[in-house]
Design a protein around this motif. Structure first.
Motif, short mmCIF file in Angstrom:
data_model
loop_
_atom_site.label_atom_id
_atom_site.label_comp_id
_atom_site.label_asym_id
_atom_site.label_seq_id
_atom_site.Cartn_x
_atom_site.Cartn_y
_atom_site.Cartn_z
N LEU A 84 5.43 0.45 2.89
CA LEU A 84 3.97 0.42 2.98
C LEU A 84 3.38 -0.77 2.24
N SER A 85 3.96 -1.10 1.10
CA SER A 85 3.51 -2.27 0.35
C SER A 85 4.72 -2.98 -0.21
N LEU A 86 4.61 -4.30 -0.29
CA LEU A 86 5.69 -5.11 -0.85
C LEU A 86 5.40 -5.57 -2.27
N ASP A 87 4.13 -5.52 -2.68
CA ASP A 87 3.79 -6.07 -3.99
C ASP A 87 2.69 -5.32 -4.72
N ASN A 88 2.25 -4.17 -4.19
CA ASN A 88 1.24 -3.34 -4.85
C ASN A 88 -0.06 -4.09 -5.06
N GLN A 89 -0.44 -4.93 -4.08
CA GLN A 89 -1.67 -5.71 -4.15
C GLN A 89 -2.68 -5.18 -3.12
#
Length: 500
Positions: A84-89
């Motif tokens: 769902l996310s690769l970098d929590n941005q």
């Protein structure tokens, strides 16, 4: 399951990282979020607890216990590179937006084909704590609440981030629902190792409670492109696993099933084929199922939505939802034992069932209907009028895209490209459908039950309104307009639902 030369479905190992769309992807993304009110929280959807009138489905999904009591299993192929996310941005500036949804991403690595991806997972907001585990827990909930039994997880490597996501997914599944199972799927297009090393790694993964085992205790191992190694090689893997005390049920997934079935039969519990992604090439399925059963094996049928690969310069003509409905109907009618949805989230191949920015839950919701029939043996009763609309956002023969020097072309043998909008209705009783494709009006009478009607594609948005006795019972409008001039090719079918 093919009658033509097998074709690899994965990119070479050196091309595992991704990108795509256009320079305005971030603005489009945030505009969609603001304009449609898409939920960005990390909470459970609550579908199973929702009252009937609030359900997003046209029918009532049976309780998990009822579905799991069926001998027919449904798994979704999980591809670790695209969580769902690769970098929590935040979504307007996360890795997907900066690098995967633009031709300029990753230092222009994907500029030749307009970027790597054309879609992405539904965005989630940044969060504290172990956000990677939380995101995978959310994906498990989403799959479970659609009636799916588990994931077949693509093991691309034995070290590094993709392997770490496999470990985390095993943890997430057990934390969310101990009944949700993870099938270990070594990907033999990217694993270049020896049988002892592979078996040792599988034995470590097998220690996780969520690793799928048959009722007799055997660990299910389902290698993708199993024919990349000879049966004797796999025999060494199984022998080494026995040394670890792990009895194994091998379920090879082939690119060329017919050429390998008899050679692998002595080692195998079940068979599968990766299949193809076009509605006109499903004629081999009945024979594949018969051959598997004749050899005393179960059959796991591939069910798919579509396939479009910018970096490989190829796409399949899915015919709106024709491929989805055809592959499900073959699984049901031809006697498949299991189903593998190919794929849950491989956005680089455009084959995702998972809720996405451009499709919402459309393909997953439709699949829940067929899944219920596959598992229970009875078609569920439609209790809520629902309409789904699918179409591309450009014409198949659109002029060369300005930001894509190397265009995609139809895969040899696929169905002829078509430019159509599909209105798929699930109705409790006959009703009148009024559709407007751009400026072109269409009106027709739709029957009770499931009915697909195709209309000529036109520029602009499509609106579909279902009326009965003067009352509007369902209505939906597409979120993205069809354009004649585009910056990059996007030949995936977008989907919307009147109940989402």
């Amino acid at each position: 399951m093919t009658d033509h030369p097998a074709r690899p479905h994965r990119r070479p190992p050196g091309h595992r990282r991704r990108s795509v769309l256009g320079a305005l992807a971030g603005l489009l993304l945030m505009g969609l979020i603001a304009g449609t009110g898409l939920a960005l929280d990390r909470q459970d959807t609550g579908r199973r607890q929702a009252p009937s009138s609030a359900s997003p489905l046209p029918f009532d999904l049976p309780a998990p216990g009822v579905l799991r009591a069926s001998p027919h299993q449904v798994f979704a192929h999980y591809f670790p590179p695209y969580p769902l996310s690769l970098d929590n941005q935040p979504a307007d500036r996360d890795y997907y937006t900066r690098n995967y949804l633009t031709p300029q991403g990753e230092q222009g690595r994907h500029a030749a084909y307009g970027g790597l991806l054309r879609d992405r997972p539904l965005p989630v907001p940044p969060s504290g704590g172990d956000w990677q585990l939380a995101d995978l827990e959310r994906e498990v909930r989403t799959a479970r609440d659609a009636g799916i039994d588990g994931f077949t997880v693509d093991i691309l490597s034995l070290t590094g981030p993709n392997r770490e996501r496999v470990d985390t997914l095993l943890r997430a599944a057990h934390r969310v629902d101990p009944g949700f199972r993870i099938v270990l799927m070594p990907d033999m297009t990217s694993l270049h190792t020896d049988p002892v090393t592979l078996a040792d790694q599988l034995a470590r993964l097998a220690a996780a409670p969520s690793a799928y085992r048959l009722p007799d205790g055997r660990l299910v191992v389902s290698p993708f492109k199993a024919e990349a190694q000879e049966p004797a090689w796999w025999g060494q893997v199984l022998a080494r696993l026995r040394e670890h005390g792990v009895a194994t049920a091998l379920v090879p997934v082939f690119l060329d099933f017919r050429a390998n079935a008899e050679h692998f039969a002595p080692l195998s519990y079940a068979f599968s084929s990766w299949g193809n992604r076009t509605y006109t090439r499903q004629g081999n399925v009945p024979g594949d199922v018969r051959l598997a059963h004749a050899l005393g094996k179960k059959w796991m049928q591939a069910v798919s939505v579509q396939d479009a690969r910018p970096n490989q310069g190829v796409y399949d003509e899915a015919g709106n939802t024709a491929t989805l409905r055809s592959t499900w109907n073959h699984a049901i009618a031809d006697g498949a034992d299991w189903v593998q949805l190919t794929t849950w989230n491989d956005y680089s191949e455009g084959s995702q069932f998972a809720p996405s920015l451009h499709n919402g839950h459309t393909y997953l919701d439709i699949s829940s209907y067929y899944l219920t029939r596959f598992k229970t043996g009875a078609w569920p009763r439609i209790v809520r009028d629902t309409v789904y609309v699918t179409s591309r956002v450009q014409f198949a023969d659109a002029a060369p895209a300005a930001l894509q020097p190397r265009p995609m072309r139809p895969r040899p043998g696929t169905a002829p490209p078509r430019d159509e909008v599909e209105v798929l209705t699930f109705l409790t009783a006959p009703a009148t459908v009024s559709a407007r494709v751009g400026t072109a009006p269409h009106t027709y009478r739709a029957p009770v039950g499931v009915h697909a009607r195709t209309l000529p594609l036109g520029p602009g948005l499509t609106e579909a309104v279902v009326r009965r006795a003067g009352d509007t019972v369902a209505a939906v409008t597409t979120r993205y307009p069809v354009r004649r001039t585009v910056a990059v090719q996007d030949l995936q079918y977008y989907g919307v639902s009147s109940r989402r």
